[in-house]
Design a protein around this motif. Structure first.
Motif, short mmCIF file in Angstrom:
data_model
loop_
_atom_site.label_atom_id
_atom_site.label_comp_id
_atom_site.label_asym_id
_atom_site.label_seq_id
_atom_site.Cartn_x
_atom_site.Cartn_y
_atom_site.Cartn_z
N GLU A 39 41.54 -20.34 -60.65
CA GLU A 39 40.27 -19.65 -60.48
C GLU A 39 39.62 -19.45 -61.85
O GLU A 39 40.29 -19.05 -62.80
CB GLU A 39 40.50 -18.29 -59.80
N HIS A 40 38.35 -19.78 -61.93
CA HIS A 40 37.60 -19.62 -63.18
C HIS A 40 36.14 -19.37 -62.85
O HIS A 40 35.53 -20.13 -62.08
CB HIS A 40 37.76 -20.86 -64.06
N ASN A 41 35.59 -18.32 -63.40
CA ASN A 41 34.17 -17.99 -63.23
C ASN A 41 33.74 -17.94 -61.76
O ASN A 41 32.69 -18.46 -61.39
CB ASN A 41 33.28 -18.98 -63.99
N GLY A 42 34.56 -17.35 -60.92
CA GLY A 42 34.19 -17.17 -59.52
C GLY A 42 34.38 -18.39 -58.64
O GLY A 42 33.92 -18.40 -57.50
N ILE A 43 35.05 -19.42 -59.13
CA ILE A 43 35.34 -20.61 -58.33
C ILE A 43 36.85 -20.83 -58.33
O ILE A 43 37.46 -20.96 -59.38
CB ILE A 43 34.65 -21.88 -58.89
N ALA A 44 37.43 -20.87 -57.13
CA ALA A 44 38.87 -21.16 -56.99
C ALA A 44 39.00 -22.63 -56.61
O ALA A 44 38.47 -23.07 -55.60
CB ALA A 44 39.51 -20.28 -55.93
N ALA A 45 39.68 -23.39 -57.45
CA ALA A 45 39.93 -24.82 -57.20
C ALA A 45 41.33 -24.95 -56.60
O ALA A 45 42.31 -24.59 -57.23
CB ALA A 45 39.83 -25.61 -58.49
N MET A 79 40.96 -31.96 -53.54
CA MET A 79 40.68 -30.56 -53.87
C MET A 79 39.57 -30.00 -53.00
O MET A 79 38.68 -30.74 -52.57
CB MET A 79 40.27 -30.42 -55.34
N ILE A 80 39.67 -28.69 -52.74
CA ILE A 80 38.54 -27.96 -52.18
C ILE A 80 38.22 -26.83 -53.15
O ILE A 80 39.08 -26.38 -53.91
CB ILE A 80 38.80 -27.42 -50.75
N PHE A 81 36.99 -26.38 -53.12
CA PHE A 81 36.53 -25.34 -54.04
C PHE A 81 35.99 -24.16 -53.25
O PHE A 81 35.17 -24.34 -52.35
CB PHE A 81 35.45 -25.90 -54.97
N LEU A 82 36.49 -22.97 -53.57
CA LEU A 82 36.06 -21.74 -52.92
C LEU A 82 35.22 -20.93 -53.89
O LEU A 82 35.68 -20.62 -54.99
CB LEU A 82 37.26 -20.90 -52.48
N ASN A 83 34.02 -20.59 -53.49
CA ASN A 83 33.16 -19.76 -54.31
C ASN A 83 33.51 -18.30 -54.01
O ASN A 83 33.08 -17.74 -53.02
CB ASN A 83 31.70 -20.04 -54.01
N THR A 84 34.31 -17.70 -54.89
CA THR A 84 34.73 -16.31 -54.70
C THR A 84 33.73 -15.33 -55.26
O THR A 84 33.71 -14.16 -54.88
CB THR A 84 36.11 -16.07 -55.35
N GLY A 85 32.92 -15.76 -56.17
CA GLY A 85 31.93 -14.88 -56.78
C GLY A 85 32.57 -13.84 -57.68
O GLY A 85 33.72 -13.96 -58.09
N LYS A 86 31.84 -12.82 -57.96
CA LYS A 86 32.30 -11.74 -58.86
C LYS A 86 32.83 -10.59 -58.01
O LYS A 86 32.13 -9.59 -57.80
CB LYS A 86 31.15 -11.27 -59.73
N ILE A 87 34.05 -10.73 -57.51
CA ILE A 87 34.67 -9.68 -56.72
C ILE A 87 35.99 -9.29 -57.38
O ILE A 87 36.49 -9.99 -58.24
CB ILE A 87 34.89 -10.12 -55.25
#
Length: 104
Positions: A39-45, A79-87
């Motif tokens: 996870e980096h900058n709100g994106i989980a790879a 790969m899939i990418f999850l946008n976790t945002g700033k949580i």
């Protein structure tokens, strides 16, 4: 474990709840043959191992239902990418766990 801890000690601190969510994520990762989650900058790879046995239909349904929070990248097909945002950490681990559970 969470229920037992709550019964015995009362309200569980957020850090403990996050730790338990991470343990659940590790179990799911083994089931799905996930090689890594970064996870980096709100994106989980989420990188799947080359021998992963996942349902393409479940992944496509997850993407369709996610309203843009789950994406693919054609240059990284495993790969899939999850946008976790700033949580927070607790919410982030629960978000990742929820999404992974949908493709088991």
């Amino acid at each position: 474990v969470y229920t037992e801890m709550t019964d015995r000690f009362g309200t569980v601190p957020e850090e403990v709840s996050s730790l338990l969510s991470l343990a659940q994520i590790r179990i799911i990762c083994r089931k799905l043959n996930i090689a890594s989650i970064k996870e980096h900058n709100g994106i989980a790879a989420i990188e799947f191992a080359k021998v992963s046995d996942i349902s393409v239909n479940k992944v496509l349904r997850l993407i369709a239902e996610s309203a843009g929070a789950v994406k693919l990248n054609p240059s990284k097909p495993n790969m899939i990418f999850l946008n976790t945002g700033k949580i927070g950490l607790k919410e982030k681990s629960e978000f990742i766990r929820e999404k992974l559970e949908k493709i088991i």
